[in-house]
Design a protein around this motif. Structure first.
Motif, PDB file in Angstrom:
ATOM      1  N   ALA A   1       0.851  -1.191   0.000  1.00 15.95           N
ATOM      2  CA  ALA A   1       0.000   0.000   0.000  1.00 15.95           C
ATOM      3  C   ALA A   1       0.889   1.244   0.000  1.00 15.95           C
ATOM      4  O   ALA A   1       2.085   1.164   0.286  1.00 15.95           O
ATOM      5  N   ALA A   2       0.302   2.394  -0.323  1.00 16.29           N
ATOM      6  CA  ALA A   2       1.027   3.663  -0.343  1.00 16.29           C
ATOM      7  C   ALA A   2       1.193   4.168   1.087  1.00 16.29           C
ATOM      8  O   ALA A   2       0.631   5.174   1.492  1.00 16.29           O
ATOM      9  N   ASN A   3       1.991   3.425   1.852  1.00 16.99           N
ATOM     10  CA  ASN A   3       2.129   3.674   3.283  1.00 16.99           C
ATOM     11  C   ASN A   3       3.442   3.063   3.746  1.00 16.99           C
ATOM     12  O   ASN A   3       3.706   1.891   3.481  1.00 16.99           O
ATOM     13  N   GLY A   4       4.254   3.841   4.436  1.00 15.22           N
ATOM     14  CA  GLY A   4       5.558   3.382   4.890  1.00 15.22           C
ATOM     15  C   GLY A   4       5.531   2.242   5.893  1.00 15.22           C
ATOM     16  O   GLY A   4       6.563   1.631   6.176  1.00 15.22           O
TER      17      GLY A   4
ATOM     18  N   THR B   1       4.330  -6.154  -8.206  1.00 15.13           N
ATOM     19  CA  THR B   1       3.564  -4.924  -8.336  1.00 15.13           C
ATOM     20  C   THR B   1       3.290  -4.350  -6.957  1.00 15.13           C
ATOM     21  O   THR B   1       2.931  -5.086  -6.041  1.00 15.13           O
ATOM     22  N   GLY B   2       3.488  -3.041  -6.802  1.00 10.89           N
ATOM     23  CA  GLY B   2       3.240  -2.404  -5.518  1.00 10.89           C
ATOM     24  C   GLY B   2       3.635  -0.941  -5.550  1.00 10.89           C
ATOM     25  O   GLY B   2       3.702  -0.328  -6.611  1.00 10.89           O
ATOM     26  N   TRP B   3       3.910  -0.403  -4.374  1.00 14.35           N
ATOM     27  CA  TRP B   3       4.154   1.026  -4.180  1.00 14.35           C
ATOM     28  C   TRP B   3       5.575   1.278  -3.687  1.00 14.35           C
ATOM     29  O   TRP B   3       6.049   0.590  -2.793  1.00 14.35           O
TER      30      TRP B   3
ATOM     31  N   TRP C   1       3.809   8.359  -3.374  1.00 12.00           N
ATOM     32  CA  TRP C   1       4.089   6.946  -3.631  1.00 12.00           C
ATOM     33  C   TRP C   1       3.696   6.634  -5.070  1.00 12.00           C
ATOM     34  O   TRP C   1       2.671   7.097  -5.557  1.00 12.00           O
ATOM     35  N   PHE C   2       4.517   5.829  -5.760  1.00 12.90           N
ATOM     36  CA  PHE C   2       4.239   5.436  -7.132  1.00 12.90           C
ATOM     37  C   PHE C   2       3.810   3.978  -7.178  1.00 12.90           C
ATOM     38  O   PHE C   2       4.495   3.101  -6.638  1.00 12.90           O
ATOM     39  N   TYR C   3       2.667   3.723  -7.815  1.00  7.52           N
ATOM     40  CA  TYR C   3       2.191   2.358  -8.021  1.00  7.52           C
ATOM     41  C   TYR C   3       2.816   1.868  -9.325  1.00  7.52           C
ATOM     42  O   TYR C   3       2.675   2.504 -10.373  1.00  7.52           O
TER      43      TYR C   3
ATOM     44  N   PRO D   1       1.425   8.181   4.078  1.00  5.93           N
ATOM     45  CA  PRO D   1       2.377   8.310   5.182  1.00  5.93           C
ATOM     46  C   PRO D   1       3.757   7.751   4.833  1.00  5.93           C
ATOM     47  O   PRO D   1       3.866   6.710   4.204  1.00  5.93           O
ATOM     48  N   SER D   2       4.766   8.447   5.270  1.00  3.93           N
ATOM     49  CA  SER D   2       6.153   8.015   5.110  1.00  3.93           C
ATOM     50  C   SER D   2       6.488   7.003   6.200  1.00  3.93           C
ATOM     51  O   SER D   2       5.646   6.661   7.020  1.00  3.93           O
TER      52      SER D   2
END
Length: 125
Positions: free
Chosen positions: A61-64, A108-110, A97-99, A87-88
């Motif tokens: 996910a677009a999450n650190g 595949t991911g962020w 964040w890049f998908y 969130p970083s």
């Protein structure tokens, strides 16, 4: 223009210069190319991209703090579908964040813009 937008513009221009000579590897045999962004029904044009180091985390996910699905390495290349803020890994910090899909592994991911750069304009997810 916000500081975040200004940074994205500067880093995007730098990425164009850095990745102009990189040729993205072909997809592994049998690997299906994702046809949409992570949100159902959202189709986007894809651009190339690459990692800025070794062992760049590709997250679920677009999450650190989300699960790590794989690692990316400079030169492997990627197909980038879209971006969004999240969130970083640092407290109280938000990053873009890049998908994307790793061209060498198919994962595949962020990945955070801190460690990953697309070679062109990427739409918001």
């Amino acid at each position: 223009m916000s500081e975040h937008a200004r940074r994205r513009l500067v880093y995007g221009a730098m990425a164009l210069g850095l990745t102009a000579g990189i040729v993205t590897a072909a997809s592994p045999a049998g690997a299906a190319e994702p046809s949409a962004a992570p949100h159902a029904g959202v189709h986007v044009a894809a651009v190339g991209g690459d990692y800025l180091g070794t062992g760049v985390r590709i997250r679920a996910a677009a999450n650190g703090s989300s699960a790590v699905k794989g690692l990316g390495y400079a030169g492997q290349g990627a197909t980038v579908y879209c971006w969004q803020n999240g969130p970083s890994t640092k407290p109280n910090e938000t990053v873009s964040w890049f998908y994307h899909r790793n061209s060498a592994t198919g994962v595949t991911g962020w990945s955070s813009w801190v460690f990953f750069r697309p070679s062109g304009d990427v739409p918001h997810c």
